[in-house]
Design an enzyme around this catalytic site. Structure first.
Site, PDB file in Angstrom:
ATOM      1  N   ILE A 147       2.267  38.117   6.128  1.00  0.00           N
ATOM      2  CA  ILE A 147       1.179  37.181   5.819  1.00  0.00           C
ATOM      3  C   ILE A 147       0.468  37.052   7.162  1.00  0.00           C
ATOM      4  O   ILE A 147       0.997  36.435   8.092  1.00  0.00           O
ATOM      5  CB  ILE A 147       1.691  35.816   5.318  1.00  0.00           C
ATOM      6  CG1 ILE A 147       2.422  35.972   3.992  1.00  0.00           C
ATOM      7  CG2 ILE A 147       0.515  34.841   5.192  1.00  0.00           C
ATOM      8  CD1 ILE A 147       3.064  34.684   3.490  1.00  0.00           C
ATOM      9  N   PRO A 148      -0.715  37.650   7.309  1.00  0.00           N
ATOM     10  CA  PRO A 148      -1.335  37.807   8.628  1.00  0.00           C
ATOM     11  C   PRO A 148      -1.972  36.531   9.188  1.00  0.00           C
ATOM     12  O   PRO A 148      -3.184  36.438   9.357  1.00  0.00           O
ATOM     13  CB  PRO A 148      -2.377  38.898   8.383  1.00  0.00           C
ATOM     14  CG  PRO A 148      -2.766  38.709   6.952  1.00  0.00           C
ATOM     15  CD  PRO A 148      -1.497  38.290   6.255  1.00  0.00           C
ATOM     16  N   CYS A 149      -1.147  35.580   9.543  1.00  0.00           N
ATOM     17  CA  CYS A 149      -1.636  34.314  10.088  1.00  0.00           C
ATOM     18  C   CYS A 149      -2.348  34.511  11.421  1.00  0.00           C
ATOM     19  O   CYS A 149      -3.171  33.672  11.808  1.00  0.00           O
ATOM     20  CB  CYS A 149      -0.509  33.298  10.214  1.00  0.00           C
ATOM     21  SG  CYS A 149       0.920  33.880  11.137  1.00  0.00           S
ATOM     22  N   HIS A 150      -2.084  35.623  12.105  1.00  0.00           N
ATOM     23  CA  HIS A 150      -2.781  35.894  13.367  1.00  0.00           C
ATOM     24  C   HIS A 150      -4.271  36.129  13.134  1.00  0.00           C
ATOM     25  O   HIS A 150      -5.063  36.001  14.058  1.00  0.00           O
ATOM     26  CB  HIS A 150      -2.146  37.090  14.082  1.00  0.00           C
ATOM     27  CG  HIS A 150      -2.265  38.386  13.349  1.00  0.00           C
ATOM     28  ND1 HIS A 150      -1.504  38.688  12.235  1.00  0.00           N
ATOM     29  CD2 HIS A 150      -3.083  39.451  13.555  1.00  0.00           C
ATOM     30  CE1 HIS A 150      -1.840  39.891  11.796  1.00  0.00           C
ATOM     31  NE2 HIS A 150      -2.798  40.375  12.573  1.00  0.00           N
TER      32      HIS A 150
END
Length: 194
Positions: A147-150
């Site tokens: 889950i690409p929270c970056h």
């Protein structure tokens, strides 16, 4: 539940990562720590009952094919390859409905693109006042990168925080892998020395 969660520590170009899974899917992902022991400690901090596995184990002890594919995708990501993690099965049991919606929205942000906490809140119909809660969901993301929270930034395109090892510096490095850079602002006025 002991015995139901397994984990693997594996090397990447970015450093040692950790992944934990259940029969349902990936339950936790640990971004690179300074060494394998640190990565393992951080991963197991929330999953003390998880059982270790190795990539070379055969039979029932080996990571299942979908986990092996996720590990390969992570390695390719840290080698600088554009990778899409949307097909990786996750086990997000215990997360609130709001967090699940935030995570689903974040998963739609593709390689090399970013969004903001406020944009996700608005897209979910929650209004900009919920941006802080979106940020909290990102801070508690159990499977960072997958889950690409970056890729989720603070208002005004500012980097914002990052709860992974290395903090915002790690976030900047991951974004740089995807071709996104944050140049220092140009000075408003130059001095001519007189």
């Amino acid at each position: 539940m002991p015995g139901d969660i397994r984990y693997l520590i594996f090397d990447t170009a970015g450093g040692p990562c950790g992944i934990a899974w259940t029969a349902t899917g990936i339950v936790r992902f640990q971004l690179p720590g300074e060494d394998a022991a640190t990565t393992r400690r951080l991963l197991l901090r929330r999953l003390p009952e998880a059982e270790p596995r190795t990539e070379t184990e055969a039979g029932a002890g080996a990571p299942p094919p979908d986990v092996a594919r996720a590990v390969d995708a992570v390695r390719r990501y840290f080698a600088g390859e554009s990778v899409d993690f949307t097909g990786v099965a996750l086990d997000l049991a215990g997360q609130s409905d709001f967090f699940l919606k935030v995570y689903e929205a974040a998963r739609r942000v593709p390689w090399g693109r970013t969004t903001t906490y406020g944009t996700i809140a608005r897209d979910l119909g929650a209004g900009p006042e919920m941006a802080r809660e979106v940020g909290q969901a990102m801070a508690k993301n159990p499977v960072a990168l997958i889950i690409p929270c970056h890729r989720v930034l603070a208002a005004g395109g500012k980097v914002g925080g990052f709860s992974a090892p290395g903090g915002s510096s790690s976030k900047l490095k991951m974004l740089a892998l995807e071709g996104i850079s944050f140049a220092p602002p140009a000075p408003a006025q130059q001095s001519f020395g007189f």
